[in-house]
Design a protein around this motif. Structure first.
Motif, short mmCIF file in Angstrom:
data_model
loop_
_atom_site.label_atom_id
_atom_site.label_comp_id
_atom_site.label_asym_id
_atom_site.label_seq_id
_atom_site.Cartn_x
_atom_site.Cartn_y
_atom_site.Cartn_z
N ASP A 77 -5.01 10.81 7.67
CA ASP A 77 -5.15 10.88 6.39
C ASP A 77 -4.34 11.90 5.84
O ASP A 77 -4.56 13.06 5.98
CB ASP A 77 -6.79 10.87 5.66
N GLY A 128 -4.09 13.10 -1.00
CA GLY A 128 -3.21 12.68 -2.30
C GLY A 128 -3.61 11.04 -2.51
O GLY A 128 -4.68 10.43 -2.41
N ASP A 129 -2.36 10.48 -2.81
CA ASP A 129 -2.53 8.85 -3.18
C ASP A 129 -2.41 8.04 -1.74
O ASP A 129 -2.34 6.89 -1.83
CB ASP A 129 -1.69 8.58 -4.35
N ASP A 130 -2.51 8.75 -0.86
CA ASP A 130 -2.21 8.04 0.61
C ASP A 130 -3.29 6.96 0.71
O ASP A 130 -4.48 7.08 0.76
CB ASP A 130 -2.32 8.83 1.80
N GLU A 131 -2.90 5.73 0.80
CA GLU A 131 -3.79 4.65 1.01
C GLU A 131 -3.82 3.97 2.57
O GLU A 131 -4.43 2.99 2.89
CB GLU A 131 -3.39 3.42 0.11
N SER A 179 0.70 -1.47 -0.19
CA SER A 179 0.12 -0.07 -0.02
C SER A 179 0.87 1.44 0.12
O SER A 179 2.22 1.08 0.42
CB SER A 179 -0.91 0.02 1.37
N VAL A 180 0.30 2.43 -0.57
CA VAL A 180 0.99 3.65 -0.55
C VAL A 180 0.52 4.25 0.95
O VAL A 180 -0.25 4.51 1.16
CB VAL A 180 0.59 4.58 -1.71
N SER A 208 1.82 7.01 3.12
CA SER A 208 2.57 8.52 3.06
C SER A 208 3.32 8.75 4.18
O SER A 208 2.73 8.38 5.40
CB SER A 208 1.38 9.69 2.36
#
Length: 203
Positions: free
Chosen positions: A58, A61-64, A49-50, A52
């Motif tokens: 949270d 952006g693309d933070d998973e 997983s990304v 960040s």
């Protein structure tokens, strides 16, 4: 009949799927032992997983992390497993701990930290020493954010120093590791049930 307990094992290997991983193997073995006590569970490989950098729930952006966080919050038992590198926990494990820092400011409707009443197990594998040091770091961090640590809740394996045999290469689980697996799972399931039946009080 009460709702069954749930566990999530976060594997902090540096290897993305589908590479074989000793950390994943140990995580699965801990979940198997928990299953013997009626606990359902799943393994999540954090590096897939990304996640960040940061200490917010949270980071945008693309933070998973938010999706993984939801699974962590839904579980009664967190199993955090890391390899040993240079005598330390992995950078992936450190990232997970940093993201869990956000939970210090999160409370339930009664004002209780929402990780209260949840328990944690630590798993460590590696070809070098450092397991006790790493367990101390993991448990201190997890306890800070609200997790309760059961008695003898660390499971570790250290291979022979400067050799290349990994935990996943062993033909069978070493006897002392099996004892640790059995003890950690039994104590974690017992404690999780006790905390479900009698929660920590409102401050």
């Amino acid at each position: 009949m009460s709702t069954p307990l749930k566990a999530i094992a976060i594997s902090c290997t540096l290897k993305p799927s589908p590479s074989e991983s000793s950390s994943d193997l140990l995580a699965s073995q801990i979940l198997d032992e928990l299953a013997a006590h009626g606990v359902t569970g799943e393994v999540a490989r954090a590096v897939d997983s990304v996640i960040s950098p940061g200490v917010e729930a949270d980071m945008g952006g693309d933070d998973e992390w938010p999706a993984l966080r939801t699974r962590i919050l839904d579980a009664d038992i967190l199993v955090l497993v890391t390899p040993t590198w240079m005598g330390q926990h992995s950078s992936v494990a450190q990232r997970v701990l940093e993201r869990l820092d956000a939970e210090l400011g999160e409370t339930d409707a009664r004002g209780r930290p929402h990780l209260f009443d949840k328990v944690a197990i630590a798993g460590i594998v590696g070809n070098e020493d450092g397991a006790h040091h790493i367990a101390a770091i993991l448990f201190q961090s997890l306890n800070d954010v609200g997790y309760t640590i059961p008695a003898q809740a660390s499971v570790y394996w250290n291979g022979e120093a400067m050799h290349t045999t990994d935990y996943k290469d062993l033909d069978e689980v070493p006897a002392k590791v099996q004892v640790a697996l059995t003890t950690a799972a039994s104590n974690a399931a017992h404690l999780a049930r006790a905390l479900r039946e009698r929660e920590y009080p409102v401050r």
